[in-house]
Design a protein around this motif. Structure first.
Motif, PDB file in Angstrom:
ATOM      1  N   PHE A  30      -0.059  53.259  -6.903  1.00  5.90           N
ATOM      2  CA  PHE A  30      -0.784  52.938  -8.104  1.00  5.90           C
ATOM      3  C   PHE A  30       0.097  53.725  -9.409  1.00  5.90           C
ATOM      4  N   LEU A  31       1.009  54.570  -8.995  1.00  9.07           N
ATOM      5  CA  LEU A  31       1.524  55.161 -10.124  1.00  9.07           C
ATOM      6  C   LEU A  31       2.885  54.328 -10.187  1.00  9.07           C
ATOM      7  N   ASP A  32       3.379  53.733 -11.303  1.00  5.24           N
ATOM      8  CA  ASP A  32       4.609  53.010 -11.125  1.00  5.24           C
ATOM      9  C   ASP A  32       5.805  53.863 -11.192  1.00  5.24           C
ATOM     10  N   TYR A  39      -6.141  57.277 -10.468  1.00  9.75           N
ATOM     11  CA  TYR A  39      -5.244  57.227 -11.584  1.00  9.75           C
ATOM     12  C   TYR A  39      -5.730  58.253 -12.561  1.00  9.75           C
ATOM     13  N   SER A  42       4.979  59.357  -8.040  1.00  4.61           N
ATOM     14  CA  SER A  42       4.037  59.081  -6.936  1.00  4.61           C
ATOM     15  C   SER A  42       4.398  59.838  -5.755  1.00  4.61           C
ATOM     16  N   SER A  69       3.357  58.795 -15.694  1.00  6.89           N
ATOM     17  CA  SER A  69       2.775  57.989 -14.579  1.00  6.89           C
ATOM     18  C   SER A  69       3.350  56.763 -14.383  1.00  6.89           C
ATOM     19  N   HIS A  70       4.100  56.138 -15.537  1.00  8.68           N
ATOM     20  CA  HIS A  70       4.635  54.782 -15.338  1.00  8.68           C
ATOM     21  C   HIS A  70       6.198  54.875 -15.742  1.00  8.68           C
ATOM     22  N   ASP A 128       1.725  62.475  -4.659  1.00  2.61           N
ATOM     23  CA  ASP A 128       0.714  61.714  -3.752  1.00  2.61           C
ATOM     24  C   ASP A 128       1.518  61.965  -2.435  1.00  2.61           C
ATOM     25  N   HIS A 134      -5.674  60.791  -1.994  1.00  2.00           N
ATOM     26  CA  HIS A 134      -6.555  60.331  -3.300  1.00  2.00           C
ATOM     27  C   HIS A 134      -7.682  59.251  -2.783  1.00  2.00           C
TER      28      HIS A 134
END
Lengths: 100, 329, 494, 96, 95
Positions: free
Chosen positions: B141-143, B288, B148, B218-219, B152, B282
């Motif tokens: 979910f994180l680009d 997010y 990530s 995040s992206h 995560d 998560h």
């Protein structure tokens, strides 16, 4: 990709850092040498990441990012300790301590 | 096109030679001040190297942390090394170390050449972790794959690393409790020319870029560390311009700022047991937002800790402006 | 992922993250009393939680908990086997004892950085717990950094020139050590593409590539610098002698042991294929040299704390003996030794701290007459010393007994001789210290011994006594605990 | 076009190497401070050229970061009293 | 194709200015002239390169970013140059 060039540089940087750690007694200079050694290992990790088949591998990059933050923490504490050590003893290397 | 490859490798060769020369100068150079300058330039060159090796996140981090904060800390050390030197002490002479030169040089040279050969000869055939990481990064979910991994897949590394940063500050405080050294950058009696205007110009830009880097984390390349280090650099700028007065009373806002990152992340680790069998997992929905919240806390903690490490005091108070001389010391 | 019963994840989460949160609370709310109660209650809760955890480990064998629910090799696993369990018990017990002692000591000495001490202790505790259960090479590097960056300020906490100089030397050794460890991790990742220990150990052990062998060398030298194993031990005696009593207890019993624990964990697990029996013998020799050097130096000191510090250098040498003797009995013996040594060394340092508080300095000569005034402390110190020397009925004897039987079973009798010698030398330097206190009458120039101004309050007295008692109690429960320790022992053909 | 940009980047890097000579020789400390200005602008230009030759737009952000940090570094230098520099420069005379 | 030529021309001239700046740095006798050479040449050089890349980039955000970098670089360079010159000057008077 000139990966071989960067990995050879990483090895030589490690040597320069090791040499600095071994021969210099002046505290700040030894800290710089340790930082150079750490940067050499990071450079090797990133070369491995860049040359992983199908795409840069994010794991070594995350490791190096963590490593950079840890390196700056250690450097900051070491510099504070050096400053206090020098203020208390006026010397610039720890072996000078008196072993009674 | 062989020409572009030629140019590219030419660029890399020059970059590597520059790195080695700078490192050598920084370590074996005579003057400490000159070595610090060399080391800062070495940091800048490393940032360009990271950009060249296809990891822009690290280029940002190295520029902000490696060259920026570390450089400022080293300058502090240089300044402290001399201003607190007692008059009888001669300039920073270098006493011969235990290890003689004739032993150290061949030893490290052998280690270097050996490592260079070894690092070059290890086959770059990836392995289970790279494949899993690259495959998992696409569906995450994180680009940004690095964020990530950091927040995560290997979240505990990032969490414990915040503990390391906090420990550096607590360690510096242990030293401060023993002996209060004079502030390195006393509030200037006459306001520095042009500095307030540079500050007025740079502050909004740095704040904006810092928040952008945090948001982009995040992206796209960026994230809590780069943003935190950048805001830390802004704090260093304020301290240099005399806008902060270091005090030694424990400030609650300072304490909150330096602990919010580690506190929130550990709390998340414990609470994650509510929705998952293993800690640091998560939740399905709202992950997010949770990551953004944690990253924001990390950014604040990193910035506050780096500034306090640079200033070397227990807490800071922001002063209105430098034009009224003789500010409270 | 085997279905773990419901209590393992909360226990491991508590062990790692509760002390971190306590550290944050300590920074935000610096009230001494509250923090001491917090640290003692956390210690008690972790002891309570360790009991069911031990039961599960005993029942289901080594536990594997993947953090964040990510399967290997991407996620970071927590791995708990007999060795890790013993270390968790050691950390909890020593931590609780030292926390009680520290709450009394910080008040009796009215130390200016009481708050910093408590924050350092909480974060060190979390780092140690994370290190003992971590199953990922890079994660171990981060936890090692936490223990280092918590340990050096603990040394610098004791004010004065010697403490700063010792802390400085310790920091540089640890700095270079951790960079070498990181180099090893990088080489392993480059060659195998793996970081998780269970995955690395599970590889069918074909001959390891050059990268892995050099990585093992770099990691071992790095850890030797951090654990002050024999050739790289220079910093430990100065640092542990300069540190304040609770700090030295933590450093000797836990911090130095953590790095030595990693040497065994990595040699017998993931790097199984990277060494040959000849190299193992070499590591054994290094261990024995450490034992002999540390013990002989301990005999030569004429101040109390350096004796105990050199004893640490000596006792850490025993852990290396597990590499040439890698059988189940040897595994149990070495873990038991690590457990008993940790408890006894903490008791020794804390009791020594009380004596120094009473006398005012730590020269051995000043100990004369202690047997009449600070008798309970002296008793605790003597019992702890006996446990370190490995004489019956203490746990140390059981540990040495198992190690000697393992050595004889495998026909490597020379290790048995070395272990015996080590025990003998340890007995020598312990009795030398005790004899100073018991036999020689108090020299006229020393001012008469007196209980410290406000007398050693109970908080300072009971921890060393209880820790020494625990070391002795381990002498009785050898057979009971043996199966717990054997969980996850590598089945190496003798 | 990308090749040309890369060539320009290489040229600037050579420029940088030449500038390093000034750091090496630089009699006065102010000369060494100059190199920070040199490195500030030249590295930014190199990164911009790299960004467009490697078509990785993020390097423009790195360049933006560099501009700010160069300003901070030079301010950090300027707050330096002079005796600090003389004593750390192993006593060599500071004035050409 | 016309834009490509503009970019190549602008970047080349920019590099020439950088060269001038570096030559000035190496050849000029004292700090002030070097300072002058450095800041003026480099900033114009950077400006031209930014201009060239703006044309090459063509997208509005790209152009704004490059323009912003250039303005900020000029501002930072002027302040730094002024402070360094003043610092060097005060070095002369102090001892």
């Amino acid at each position: 990709m000139t990966g071989w060039l960067f990995s050879v540089t990483a090895g030589l940087l490690f040597a320069i850092g090791l040499y600095g750690v071994l021969i210099r007694t002046e505290l700040v200079r030894r800290l710089l040498a340790a930082n150079v050694m750490a940067t050499a290992v990071f450079l090797f990790l990133i070369v491995v990441a860049a040359e992983t088949p199908d795409g840069p591998d994010p794991v070594p990059q995350a490791m190096v990012l963590t490593g950079i933050v840890i390196a700056v923490s250690l450097t900051a504490f070491a510099l504070a300790l050096i400053r206090h050590f020098r203020a208390v003893t006026g010397e610039s290397d720890p072996e000078g301590g008196d072993d009674d | 096109m062989p020409v572009s490859d030629l140019l590219a490798s030419g660029f890399d060769v020059l970059l590597c030679i520059g790195l080695l020369w700078l490192a050598w100068q920084a370590i074996t150079g005579t003057g400490l001040f000159r070595s610090v300058v060399m080391f800062m330039v070495f940091g800048l060159m490393m940032a360009v190297t990271w950009a060249r090796l296809g990891s822009p996140d690290l280029a940002l981090a190295e520029a902000a942390i490696g060259a920026g904060i570390t450089g400022a800390l080293l300058l502090n050390a240089c300044r402290a090394a001399v201003s607190e030197m007692r008059s009888d002490e001669q300039p920073l002479r270098d006493r011969p170390s235990g290890v003689p030169k004739w032993l150290a040089l061949p030893l490290s040279l052998a280690a270097g050449v050996g490592l260079a050969w070894l690092m070059h000869s290890i086959p770059r055939d990836g392995g289970p972790t790279p494949e899993a990481a690259i495959k998992a990064a696409e569906t995450h979910f994180l680009d940004n794959p690095i964020t990530s991994v950091l927040l995560d897949f290997r979240a505990i590394d990032t969490l414990l690393e915040m503990a390391v940063l906090l420990l550096a500050l607590v360690g510096a405080r242990v030293l401060l409790d023993q002996r209060r050294l004079p502030a390195l950058y006393p509030v200037p009696d006459h306001p520095m020319p042009m500095l307030p205007s540079l500050l007025a110009m740079i502050t909004p830009v740095l704040l904006l870029t810092g928040l952008y880097l945090f948001w982009a984390g995040s992206h796209a390349p960026g994230g809590a560390f780069q943003a935190g280090a950048l805001l830390g650099a802004l704090g260093v700028m304020y301290q240099l311009a005399g806008r902060f007065t270091p005090t030694h009373e424990p400030g609650t806002v300072n304490a909150l700022l330096i602990t919010v990152g580690l506190g929130l992340f550990s709390l998340f680790a414990c609470l994650s047991l509510l929705w998952a069998p293993a800690p640091l997992s998560h939740p399905e929905q709202g992950a997010y937002a949770l990551v953004l919240l944690i990253e924001f806390a990390l950014m604040l903690s990193i910035a506050a800790t780096l500034v306090l490490l640079f200033v070397g005091s227990r807490s800071l108070q922001l002063r209105r402006s430098t034009n009224h001389p003789g500010g409270r010391q | 992922m085997t279905e773990l019963d419901s209590l393992v994840a909360p226990t491991l989460t508590f062990l790692i993250f509760a002390p971190l949160l306590a550290g944050v609370v300590a920074l935000l709310w610096p009230r001494g009393l509250v923090l001491d109660l917090l640290s003692i209650s956390l210690g008690a809760i972790s002891l309570v939680l360790l009991v069911p955890l031990s039961g599960t480990v005993m029942g289901q064998g080594p536990l594997l908990l993947e953090l964040g629910g990510h399967e290997l090799p991407l996620g970071i696993p927590l791995y708990v086997d007999g060795l890790a369990l013993a270390m968790l018990w050691l950390t909890a017990l020593t931590g609780l004892g030292t926390a009680v002692y520290a709450s009394g000591w910080l008040r009796s000495v009215s130390h200016p950085s009481g708050q910093q001490y408590r924050v350092l202790w909480f974060l060190l505790w979390s780092g140690l717990n994370a290190l003992f259960v971590s199953g990922d090479l890079f994660n171990i590097y981060v936890t090692l950094e936490i223990t280092t960056l918590a340990a050096v300020p603990l040394v610098a906490l004791a004010r004065g020139r010697e403490a700063l100089s010792a802390a400085m030397q310790y920091l540089y050794f640890a700095l270079v050590g951790s960079i070498l460890f990181l180099l090893g991790v990088a080489l392993v990742y480059a060659e195998t593409g793996l970081l998780a220990l269970p995955e690395l150990s599970a590889r069918e052990s074909e001959a390891a590539g050059p990268g892995e062998t050099i990585a093992l060398l770099a990691i071992t030298v790095g850890l030797a610098m951090k654990a002050a194993l024999f050739p790289a031990h220079g910093w430990l005696p100065r640092a542990h002698a300069a540190a304040s009593p609770p700090a030295s207890a933590l450093l000797s019993a836990l911090v130095a042991k953590a790095a030595a624990y990693l040497v065994i964990r990595l040699w017998l697990g993931p790097f199984e294929a990277a060494w040959t029996p000849a190299v193992a013998q070499l590591m054994g020799v290094v261990g024995v040299l450490g034992i002999l050097y540390g013990s002989l130096q301990a005999l030569r000191q004429h101040r109390l704390k350096p004796v105990i510090a050199y004893s640490t250098v000596a006792q850490l040498g025993y852990l290396l003996l597990l590499i040439p003797l890698a059988s189940v009995v040897a595994w149990q013996g070495v873990i038991y030794h690590a457990l008993v040594h940790g408890l006894a060394k903490a008791a020794f340092f804390l009791a020594a701290g009380n004596l120094i508080l009473g006398i005012g300095h730590d020269r051995l000569v000043g100990l004369a007459g202690c047997d009449r005034v600070l008798s309970k402390n002296l008793l605790a110190m003597a019992v702890a010393g006996v446990a370190i020397a490995g004489l019956p009925p203490t746990g140390g004897f059981i540990a040495k007994w198992w190690m000697i039987t393992a050595a004889l079973e495998q026909g490597q009798w020379w290790w048995a001789v070395a272990i015996g010698m080590g025990g003998l030398l340890a007995a020598l330097y312990v009795f030398r210290v005790v004899s100073f206190a018991v036999h020689s009458p108090r020299p006229w120039h020393e001012e008469p011994l007196r209980e410290t101004r406000h007398g050693l309050n109970r908080l300072l007295l009971w921890p060393p006594v209880l820790l020494a008692a625990a070391a002795v109690a381990l002498g009785m429960t050898g057979e009971l605990l043996a199966p717990f320790l054997a969980v996850g022992a590598p089945e190496v053909s003798p | 076009m990308n090749t040309f940009l890369l060539g320009a980047a290489l040229f600037l890097l050579i420029n940088l190497a030449a500038g390093m000579v000034r750091v090496y020789l630089g009699p006065t400390t102010a000369d060494r401070l100059l190199t920070l200005l040199l490195f500030g602008t030249t590295t930014v230009a190199t990164l911009l050229l790299l960004a467009y030759s490697q078509a990785s737009a993020v390097l423009v952000k790195v360049a933006l970061l560099f501009v700010m940090l160069a300003a901070i570094a030079s301010v950090a230098f300027v707050r330096f009293p002079h005796e600090t520099v003389q004593k750390t420069d192993d006593g060599r005379g500071d004035h050409d | 194709m016309l834009t490509d030529w503009w970019t190549i021309a602008l970047v080349t001239v920019g590099c020439a200015f950088f060269l001038a700046g570096t030559v000035g740095l190496l050849r000029f006798p004292d700090v002030h002239t070097r300072l002058h050479a450095l800041t003026k040449a480099d900033n114009v050089g950077l400006g031209l390169i930014c201009l060239g890349l703006m044309i090459h980039d063509g997208t509005l955000p790209g152009i704004l970013r490059l323009g912003f970098i250039w303005i900020l670089a000029i501002f930072a360079a002027t302040v730094s140059a002024f402070l360094i010159a003043r610092w060097h000057e005060s070095a002369g008077t102090e001892d």
